[in-house]
Design an enzyme around this catalytic site. Structure first.
Site, mmCIF file in Angstrom:
data_model
loop_
_atom_site.group_PDB
_atom_site.id
_atom_site.type_symbol
_atom_site.label_atom_id
_atom_site.label_comp_id
_atom_site.label_asym_id
_atom_site.label_seq_id
_atom_site.Cartn_x
_atom_site.Cartn_y
_atom_site.Cartn_z
ATOM 1 C CB CYS A 1 36.355 31.469 11.855
ATOM 2 S SG CYS A 1 36.030 30.938 10.154
ATOM 3 C CG HIS B 1 40.902 30.362 12.159
ATOM 4 N ND1 HIS B 1 40.367 29.360 12.941
ATOM 5 C CD2 HIS B 1 40.084 30.495 11.093
ATOM 6 C CE1 HIS B 1 39.273 28.894 12.360
ATOM 7 N NE2 HIS B 1 39.076 29.568 11.237
ATOM 8 C CD GLU C 1 42.607 29.240 15.812
ATOM 9 O OE1 GLU C 1 41.917 28.410 15.202
ATOM 10 O OE2 GLU C 1 42.300 30.456 15.876
#
Length: 198
Positions: free
Chosen positions: A100, A177, A179
């Site tokens: 990002c 993202h 994660e």
């Protein structure tokens, strides 16, 4: 073995204090997808080169805008530090992955253009060589065009660049993202970067 992860910068509001932070999801992500590696949070007050002997790769995480897009002291501090990381990774051919904001930082470093965007909060579709994927999305600025040393790997329906790589170095950028939830619905790009780490 460690992978360095740059941190979000936060300003404590009850009294003036700058803080470095990583979302808890990063610990879960490393446990599930980076077995054999531990995250090493990078502090903006320590020279990046001091970390290098302990690292197998670097992730520039999300959070904060680029200073060129939303000028403020936190973004500027991150920009200056992360620019040094990018330069080092480029020179030493060290595996680097931008997530990002990290992807935006790498893109800007290599003379790409960025612009404000709409409908990039929540989820949206991206297209890669492997097909269409739905990914998470949490950014207000997108990559409009890439510098000449970068190659597009994924685009969104509005034509903005969602993922890219350097043409000669192990440097990658992903706008979603990894994660967070739906972070690896498209995982081929992450796996290419990870192969360089291993």
């Amino acid at each position: 073995m460690f992978i360095g992860v740059s941190q979000r910068l936060l300003l404590n509001e009850s009294y003036y204090e700058l803080r470095e932070a990583l979302a808890l999801e990063w610990g879960e992500f490393f446990r599930a997808n980076l077995q054999g590696f531990l995250p090493l949070p990078l502090s903006y007050e320590l020279d990046f080169k001091a970390y290098v002997p302990h690292l197998k790769g670097v992730i520039l995480s999300g959070g904060n805008d680029l200073n060129s897009l939303n000028p403020n002291e936190l973004s500027l501090k991150r920009d200056v530090y992360e620019a040094k990381i990018i330069s080092y990774c480029f020179k030493k051919e060290f595996p680097l992955l931008g997530i990002c904001r990290g992807a935006q930082m790498i893109a800007q470093h290599f003379n790409s253009t960025l612009k404000p965007c709409q409908n990039h909060i929540g989820t949206h579709q991206i297209t890669t060589k492997r097909g269409e994927f739905e990914v998470n999305s949490f950014h207000n600025f997108c990559i409009e065009s890439l510098g000449q040393n970068l190659k597009s790997l994924a685009v969104s329906k509005d034509g903005s660049i969602e993922a890219f790589k350097h043409k000669k170095k192990p440097i990658y950028g992903i706008m979603w993202h990894i994660e967070r939830e739906r972070g690896l619905s498209e995982n081929a790009i992450f796996k290419k970067w990870l192969k360089g780490v291993k």
